[in-house]
Design a protein around this motif. Structure first.
Motif, PDB file in Angstrom:
ATOM      1  N   THR A   1       0.788  -1.239   0.000  1.00  0.00           N
ATOM      2  CA  THR A   1       0.000   0.000   0.000  1.00  0.00           C
ATOM      3  C   THR A   1       0.813   1.279   0.000  1.00  0.00           C
ATOM      4  O   THR A   1       0.268   2.346  -0.278  1.00  0.00           O
ATOM      5  CB  THR A   1      -0.884   0.074   1.269  1.00  0.00           C
ATOM      6  N   GLY A   2       2.095   1.195   0.365  1.00  0.00           N
ATOM      7  CA  GLY A   2       2.835   2.438   0.557  1.00  0.00           C
ATOM      8  C   GLY A   2       2.344   3.205   1.778  1.00  0.00           C
ATOM      9  O   GLY A   2       2.729   4.345   1.989  1.00  0.00           O
ATOM     10  N   TYR A   3       1.491   2.582   2.566  1.00  0.00           N
ATOM     11  CA  TYR A   3       1.016   3.079   3.871  1.00  0.00           C
ATOM     12  C   TYR A   3       0.088   4.290   3.796  1.00  0.00           C
ATOM     13  O   TYR A   3      -0.520   4.642   4.806  1.00  0.00           O
ATOM     14  CB  TYR A   3       2.193   3.442   4.810  1.00  0.00           C
ATOM     15  N   VAL A   4      -0.037   4.944   2.641  1.00  0.00           N
ATOM     16  CA  VAL A   4      -0.785   6.205   2.611  1.00  0.00           C
ATOM     17  C   VAL A   4      -2.230   5.985   3.038  1.00  0.00           C
ATOM     18  O   VAL A   4      -2.758   6.680   3.915  1.00  0.00           O
ATOM     19  CB  VAL A   4      -0.735   6.834   1.202  1.00  0.00           C
ATOM     20  N   GLN A   5      -2.885   4.992   2.411  1.00  0.00           N
ATOM     21  CA  GLN A   5      -4.289   4.763   2.740  1.00  0.00           C
ATOM     22  C   GLN A   5      -4.442   4.120   4.122  1.00  0.00           C
ATOM     23  O   GLN A   5      -5.498   4.226   4.745  1.00  0.00           O
ATOM     24  CB  GLN A   5      -4.944   3.927   1.636  1.00  0.00           C
TER      25      GLN A   5
ATOM     26  N   ILE B   1      -2.565   5.075   6.743  1.00  0.00           N
ATOM     27  CA  ILE B   1      -2.535   6.246   7.643  1.00  0.00           C
ATOM     28  C   ILE B   1      -3.894   6.963   7.594  1.00  0.00           C
ATOM     29  O   ILE B   1      -4.428   7.373   8.627  1.00  0.00           O
ATOM     30  CB  ILE B   1      -1.404   7.230   7.235  1.00  0.00           C
TER      31      ILE B   1
ATOM     32  N   TYR C   1       0.441   4.517  -4.970  1.00  0.00           N
ATOM     33  CA  TYR C   1       1.162   4.714  -3.698  1.00  0.00           C
ATOM     34  C   TYR C   1       2.080   3.528  -3.413  1.00  0.00           C
ATOM     35  O   TYR C   1       3.230   3.687  -3.010  1.00  0.00           O
ATOM     36  CB  TYR C   1       0.175   4.841  -2.534  1.00  0.00           C
TER      37      TYR C   1
ATOM     38  N   ALA D   1       6.230   3.428  -3.038  1.00  0.00           N
ATOM     39  CA  ALA D   1       6.983   2.906  -1.884  1.00  0.00           C
ATOM     40  C   ALA D   1       8.048   1.916  -2.359  1.00  0.00           C
ATOM     41  O   ALA D   1       9.183   1.917  -1.875  1.00  0.00           O
ATOM     42  CB  ALA D   1       6.042   2.241  -0.889  1.00  0.00           C
TER      43      ALA D   1
END
Ligand code: FES
Ligand code: FES
Lengths: 161, 800
Positions: free
Chosen positions: A139-143, A145, B693, B697
């Motif tokens: 997810t890249g953590y964005v959603q 957070i 996203y 990453a």
């Protein structure tokens, strides 16, 4: 050679006979069939195995099962509300798209639950610090957070009313 | 465009509820009756002859059901060049090599038994870099090829190239020329769910394998071949794919562990599960290939590109999997990122005694986009042209045909570059020698990307089949062979079926992925999942609607007539609904059937389920289903010439970043990012954002942190303690997403593939920003503080 172990799992009393060196993760998954908790690294680095023990987030892959004796253990299976709806944290992960492959998700959801119990109004930096032990490759953590923020807001509203 | 009911609207993922509740079963969670646990004994040398394997102690351990080696099982070949073997005989060529395997009643016993296997080796000298491997007289990794013919070098027998335009003339026409060498590392896909499978046989010798794969149907072919090698000719292989726990390319080939599970299951007659732990995943699964790349690019006095030369040297490792075919995708940016009149591309793929490599998200594209885009930045500076301006001048345009003969229908590259420039405040920030409050040097950088956006044809068939069945309740059951790895295919496919059929998303049920139930699909790679699934769905639902509307005349009127009859006579009611119409008079939307000319009243909207039941439960009744096999309009390129329109659409984008560089420590922090992507059309916003996203990453990890370190072929950082992937803390910078909608004619609802692009330009954008900040050019990934410091020190020495 097996020892008797009793604790509360998601509100229900359970007992099991386990090897003295057994990890809580294996007792949950293999003995008690609670496979919602995941194993991503076996060395405390990924957070996929996070459960709550007496309200505290713990890496169950490092936690000796026998130390759970008499404690309250909550896993992802135990988060839903009495009416069967997902908890505010689970709901927020759904709403905000904090879920992709889902393998990190149970651990993320548990870590978030513990984080918000301790700090109901975390700043972005506090959220990141709180989740730094939970790896997610999708997810890249964005959603994620975003989800934590939604859950914090919702819990705060509930608190006020 | 705005009259879509579901396309482009915010919706939650259909699988999220189960995933947050821990209800989704992954391979880790599956248990079959009587199941045994398999464990593999891996090589203890990078290159050695196997002299003797003693399995007797392992066999005697209570709880062990089978111990196998290459000496007591049929030879099963693995890989598209068939240069690999499920179990190794005579020789090991990498630490990953599978020498023996055990099946036991529990994982601990299996592990213990593996320890009891003694293998005697005669160590051989190894080669651990492509340069070493190409030296005259270097030890051969493979002495013979798959057909037993002697080999004379370590070059893999795969040819890729591209040479178009008058290179010499264009060199002469160049005012500025810049040459550079760039290195990208091996990295690990790092799926959070590790690899695993369960293999089992029925009494007739038919195999079912639960596999963590992205290619169920190509895997089915591989497993069927394995069955033949095992003497089970004519037996079937069924591949069932559980929830994946991440793919990122790891599932693009069949693995030795899967073939070993099959051998063990056959030997014991019981289901056998093999599950990798994290250490095995790092040490014994195939990573992304490393590449060393030479780039030369030129431009004229106005900054228009004149030529591009790219030469790549790839470390294949000991066997050939899809990693070896990265050049097929490298060609894409090499030939088609920006307008370049003359292009020359060559790639060499070399066997070494390192772990063999495989696919990873981006598949060759990030490996060459880093060199090309870093070098382009140098060229801009050499020419005294603003790097963003140089890119915009050379941006591809719709209607272009690129040197590789890509037919570029839609291209939003210039819009993306413009958006990045605006979002980043490029003109105010670029080249300003700014510092932040902590004294760190600030800089901005940009890089672009092109990727296949309409699947990528690398097999003779690039198709996807779909089968949709309507039940008595108006629900659609969709059998689709593509794999949901986490990327959100479930979201776009659900939306596409609901939209194009005319029902509600809640009525769409996906059945993925089982080769026994789903039509053929080439695999989930090349950012093709949503593009292919939705294109197939649009066509299959058209067939369903045609069938439905052909059945409506009479049936619709009868149901609507009854509904309208309240307080009216039969005749009156019949008059209101009219005589049976023609098929084209009917419409289906939101699961309601309507008929042209009738008023907008409740009785005139007939529940689809009622129509379906009426046509089912009658004399000579019928049920509705439709299948479609979609082949995208693309060509299989000639790889040696590097020519062919490999995709039905192309996805374009640009990333801009601002970084802060601590000159004392070499630490780089990304402060913000603008990511602009030409997606054709936004299908499902949440899934799209998630893909971008997540890609960013991974791009950040590739740029700054990740590298598999090895010594003489042995992986040194086989765990998350020593191999760091980005955490929530590294991803703390704000990211602005800009989606450019160019409505591609081949795209479902105009959309293009977006699965991989997020990570492609991240490393060069960061590298270019570092140069803007501190004036040093990082040519090796990852750009660690050590490397940045060394570069800054070296520059300091030169400046003095
Ligand atoms: S499995 Fe426990 S932290 Fe990774
Ligand atoms: S959703 Fe896949 S690892 Fe987090």
């Amino acid at each position: 050679m097996r020892a008797e172990l009793r604790f509360t799992l998601n509100g229900a009393a359970v007992e099991a006979f386990v090897q003295p060196q057994a990890r809580l993760l294996d007792v949950l998954r293999d003995t008690l069939g609670a496979t919602g908790t995941k194993e991503g690294c076996s060395e405390g680095e990924c957070g996929a195995c996070t459960v709550l023990i007496d309200g505290r987030a713990v890496a169950s892959c490092l936690f000796p099962a026998l130390e759970a004796e008499g404690k309250r253990v909550v896993t992802v299976e135990g988060l839903r509300q009495d009416n069967g709806d997902p908890s505010a944290v689970q709901r927020a992960f759904i709403d905000k798209g904090g879920v992709q492959c889902g393998f990190c998700t149970p651990g993320m959801v548990m870590a978030t639950t513990a984080l918000l119990a301790e700090n109901p109004a975390p700043t972005d930096d506090e959220i990141r610090a709180g989740l730094v032990g939970n790896l997610c490759r999708c997810t890249g953590y964005v959603q994620i957070i975003d989800a934590v923020k939604q859950a914090a807001g919702e819990l705060a509203t509930k608190e006020r009313s | 465009m705005s009259d879509y009911s579901f396309v482009g609207k915010e919706r939650v993922r259909p699988d999220a509820g189960d995933k947050v509740a821990g209800r989704t079963p992954y391979i880790h969670d599956l248990v079959r009756p009587g199941m045994l646990h398999g464990k593999i004994k891996f090589s203890e040398h990078a290159h050695a002859r196997i002299k003797h394997i003693d399995t007797s102690r392992a066999k005697r351990l209570p709880g062990v059901r089978a111990v196998i080696t290459a000496y007591d099982t049929p030879e099963v070949r693995v890989g598209f060049l068939a240069d690999n073997f499920a179990l190794k005989r005579d020789k090991v060529r990498q630490f990953r090599d599978e020498v023996a395997a055990v099946a036991a009643i529990d994982p601990d016993i299996a592990r213990e038994a593996v320890e009891l296997i003694d293998v005697e080796y005669e160590p051989l000298p190894g080669v651990f870099s492509p340069h070493d491997a190409l030296r005259p007289g270097a030890p051969l990794v493979h002495e013979v090829d798959a057909r037993g013919r002697p080999r004379t070098s370590n070059l893999v027998d795969l040819k890729y190239g591209h040479h178009t335009g008058d290179l010499e003339a264009m060199k002469r026409a160049s005012r500025h020329v810049v040459e550079g060498y760039y290195t990208t590392p091996r990295i690990q896909q790092s799926c959070m769910g590790t690899a695993g499978c369960i293999a089992e046989f029925d009494g007739h010798g038919n195999l079912t394998i639960y596999a963590k794969t992205q290619i169920p149907f190509l895997a089915q072919r591989d497993f069927t071949k394995a069955l033949e090698a095992m003497g089970l000719e004519g037996c079937g292989a069924r591949v069932v794919v559980p929830a994946l726990g991440g793919g990122f390319g790891t599932g693009l080939d069949t693995h030795c562990y899967e073939h070993i599970a099959i051998l063990l299951a056959h030997k014991t007659g019981l289901p056998v599960k093999i599950l990798y732990d994290r250490e095995e995943e790092f040490a014994y699964l195939s990573p992304r290939q490393s590449a060393e790349t030479r780039v030369v690019q030129g431009c004229d006095a106005n900054g228009l590109l004149t030529f591009r030369i790219v030469e790549v040297l790839q470390d294949n490792g000991a066997y050939t999997s899809w990693g070896a075919t990265y050049p097929s995708v490298m060609m894409l940016p090499v030939t088609s990122l920006y307008r370049v009149p003359a292009v020359s591309f060559d790639a060499k793929i070399v066997y070494t005694n390192n772990t063999y490599c495989q696919a990873m998200r981006g598949y060759g594209n990030p490996e060459v986009t880093f060199p090309i885009e870093s070098n382009l930045d140098e060229l801009a500076r050499e020419a005294g042209i603003d790097p963003l301006e140089l890119r915009r001048k050379n941006a591809n345009q719709p209607g272009d045909e690129s040197p590789m003969k890509f037919r570029i229908a839609t291209c939003g590259l210039d819009d993306c570059l413009k958006a990045v420039g605006q979002g980043l405040h490029w003109t105010e920030k670029q080249g300003q020698g700014r510092k932040d409050a902590r004294g760190r040097a600030l800089g901005v950088g940009v890089a672009s990307l092109v990727h296949v956006g309409g699947s990528g044809r690398i097999y003779r068939s690039d198709g996807s089949g779909i089968a949709i069945r309507l039940d008595d309740f108006g629900h659609a059951h969709v059998a689709y062979g593509g794999v949901e790895m986490g990327q959100g295919l479930v979201s776009s496919l659900t939306v596409a079926v609901a939209e194009s059929l005319g029902i509600m998303p809640e009525q769409v049920h996906l059945n993925q992925t089982d080769t026994a139930a789903c039509p053929w699909d080439v695999g989930t790679h090349a950012s093709r999942g949503a593009f292919m699934a939705c294109n197939a769905a649009i066509r299959a639902t058209k067939l369903l609607r045609d069938k439905l509307f052909a059945l409506c005349p009479g049936v619709f009127e009868e149901i609507a007539g009854k509904a309208s009859a309240k307080g009216k006579s039969k005749d009156e009611a019949a008059k209101i609904v009219g005589a049976p119409g023609k098929p084209e008079d009917y419409e289906l939307k939101h699961a309601l059937v309507t008929k042209r000319g009738l008023p907008d009243e409740a009785w005139a909207k007939v529940d689809l389920a009622k129509v379906l039941r009426a046509v089912h439960f009658r004399q000579a009744g019928t049920m509705l289903s439709a299948e479609y096999f979609y082949e995208p309009p693309s060509e299989l390129p000639d790889w040696e010439k590097g020519i062919g329109n490999m995709s039905a659409a192309y996805t374009w984008g640009a990333q801009g970043v601002e970084v802060a560089v601590d000159e004392a420590t070499g630490e780089v922090e990304v402060l913000r990012m603008i990511n602009a992507l030409d997606v054709g059309h936004v299908l499902s916003p949440q899934a799209l954002k998630g893909q971008v996203y997540g890609g960013i990453a991974q791009g950040l990890g590739y740029a700054l942190y990740e590298e598999i370190k090895s010594d003489q072929g042995r992986v040194l950082n086989a765990g998350f303690t020593d191999y760091k992937i980005p955490t929530a803390s590294e991803m703390r910078f704000p990211i602005d997403l800009v989606f450019v909608e160019t409505e591609d004619p081949n795209g479902p609802f105009g959309s293009k593939g977006v699965g991989e692009p997020g990570l492609v330009p991240t490393a060069p954008a960061i590298g270019n920003a570092i140069f803007d900040a501190v004036g040093v050019r990082l040519k090796e990934l990852p750009m660690t503080p050590e490397r940045v410091s060394v570069a800054i020190d070296a520059k300091g020495r030169i400046d003095r």
